[in-house]
Design a protein around this motif. Structure first.
Motif, mmCIF file in Angstrom:
data_model
loop_
_atom_site.group_PDB
_atom_site.id
_atom_site.type_symbol
_atom_site.label_atom_id
_atom_site.label_comp_id
_atom_site.label_asym_id
_atom_site.label_seq_id
_atom_site.Cartn_x
_atom_site.Cartn_y
_atom_site.Cartn_z
ATOM 1 N N ALA A 160 0.818 -1.209 0.000
ATOM 2 C CA ALA A 160 0.000 0.000 0.000
ATOM 3 C C ALA A 160 0.856 1.265 0.000
ATOM 4 C CB ALA A 160 -0.931 0.009 1.208
ATOM 5 N N CYS A 161 2.134 1.120 -0.321
ATOM 6 C CA CYS A 161 3.040 2.269 -0.291
ATOM 7 C C CYS A 161 3.573 2.611 -1.671
ATOM 8 C CB CYS A 161 4.209 1.982 0.651
ATOM 9 S SG CYS A 161 3.700 1.897 2.368
ATOM 10 N N GLU A 162 3.944 3.863 -1.779
ATOM 11 C CA GLU A 162 4.567 4.379 -2.986
ATOM 12 C C GLU A 162 6.026 4.671 -2.643
ATOM 13 O OE1 GLU A 162 2.709 7.343 -6.060
ATOM 14 O OE2 GLU A 162 3.369 8.435 -4.280
ATOM 15 N N ASN A 202 15.844 6.233 -4.787
ATOM 16 C CA ASN A 202 16.477 5.635 -3.602
ATOM 17 C C ASN A 202 15.678 4.501 -2.977
ATOM 18 O OD1 ASN A 202 14.448 6.903 -2.121
ATOM 19 N ND2 ASN A 202 15.747 8.586 -1.475
ATOM 20 N N GLY A 203 14.490 4.206 -3.498
ATOM 21 C CA GLY A 203 13.684 3.105 -2.993
ATOM 22 C C GLY A 203 13.015 3.350 -1.651
ATOM 23 N N GLN A 204 13.136 4.561 -1.113
ATOM 24 C CA GLN A 204 12.521 4.885 0.168
ATOM 25 C C GLN A 204 11.016 5.094 -0.008
ATOM 26 O OE1 GLN A 204 14.103 5.043 3.217
ATOM 27 N NE2 GLN A 204 15.828 4.195 2.081
ATOM 28 N N VAL A 205 10.280 4.710 1.021
ATOM 29 C CA VAL A 205 8.836 4.916 0.987
ATOM 30 C C VAL A 205 8.547 6.413 1.061
ATOM 31 C CG1 VAL A 205 8.532 4.620 3.483
ATOM 32 C CG2 VAL A 205 6.625 4.199 1.980
ATOM 33 N N GLU A 206 7.623 6.873 0.219
ATOM 34 C CA GLU A 206 7.290 8.295 0.162
ATOM 35 C C GLU A 206 5.858 8.594 0.590
ATOM 36 O OE1 GLU A 206 8.153 9.759 -3.758
ATOM 37 O OE2 GLU A 206 10.177 10.297 -3.135
ATOM 38 N N ASN A 207 4.963 7.655 0.334
ATOM 39 C CA ASN A 207 3.547 7.938 0.564
ATOM 40 C C ASN A 207 2.802 6.628 0.695
ATOM 41 O OD1 ASN A 207 1.231 9.451 0.820
ATOM 42 N ND2 ASN A 207 1.112 10.062 -1.315
ATOM 43 N N TRP A 208 1.610 6.684 1.271
ATOM 44 C CA TRP A 208 0.744 5.507 1.267
ATOM 45 C C TRP A 208 -0.386 5.782 0.290
ATOM 46 C CZ3 TRP A 208 -4.268 6.241 3.087
ATOM 47 C CH2 TRP A 208 -4.473 7.342 3.908
ATOM 48 N N LEU A 209 -0.903 4.722 -0.294
ATOM 49 C CA LEU A 209 -1.877 4.835 -1.379
ATOM 50 C C LEU A 209 -3.290 4.553 -0.865
ATOM 51 C CD1 LEU A 209 0.286 2.898 -3.958
ATOM 52 C CD2 LEU A 209 -0.028 5.378 -3.831
ATOM 53 N N GLU A 210 -4.140 5.533 -1.024
ATOM 54 C CA GLU A 210 -5.511 5.436 -0.524
ATOM 55 C C GLU A 210 -6.254 4.246 -1.099
ATOM 56 O OE1 GLU A 210 -4.236 8.169 -1.971
ATOM 57 O OE2 GLU A 210 -4.325 9.770 -0.483
ATOM 58 N N ARG A 211 -6.053 3.960 -2.366
ATOM 59 C CA ARG A 211 -6.819 2.888 -3.013
ATOM 60 C C ARG A 211 -6.533 1.519 -2.404
ATOM 61 N NH1 ARG A 211 -3.240 4.155 -7.537
ATOM 62 N NH2 ARG A 211 -1.749 2.456 -7.731
ATOM 63 N N TYR A 212 -5.393 1.371 -1.738
ATOM 64 C CA TYR A 212 -5.079 0.111 -1.072
ATOM 65 C C TYR A 212 -5.431 0.135 0.418
ATOM 66 C CZ TYR A 212 -2.490 -1.124 -5.258
ATOM 67 O OH TYR A 212 -2.147 -1.413 -6.547
ATOM 68 N N MET A 213 -5.535 1.313 0.991
ATOM 69 C CA MET A 213 -5.782 1.424 2.430
ATOM 70 C C MET A 213 -7.264 1.559 2.785
ATOM 71 S SD MET A 213 -2.927 1.134 4.026
ATOM 72 C CE MET A 213 -3.349 1.794 5.623
#
Length: 69
Positions: free
Chosen positions: A21-23, A28-39
């Motif tokens: 559920a993350c973008e 750098n492969g670091q998590v930037e955001n969470w995705l509403e459509r999956y959460m």
């Protein structure tokens, strides 16, 4: 000035439990955001389950109140 408190989810916290559920940053492969459509769908499911439980508990409370009377 003080920043207002914002209620929300921290992407790194979401990544620990639900990485799909993350973008992620492409560089750098670091998590930037969470995705509403999956959460939102699992959140809605949990809310529905809690609502069912609340309704059962309300019924049980009312039944107990009647027994006490």
């Amino acid at each position: 000035t003080d920043m207002p408190t914002v209620i929300g989810l921290i992407a790194e916290d979401v990544n620990e439990k639900y990485p799909c559920a993350c973008e992620y940053n492409e560089e750098n492969g670091q998590v930037e955001n969470w995705l509403e459509r999956y959460m939102i769908p699992p959140m809605l499911y949990l809310i529905q389950e809690q609502h069912k439980e609340i309704e059962i508990l309300k019924t049980e409370i009312n039944e107990l109140k009647e027994k006490i009377k």
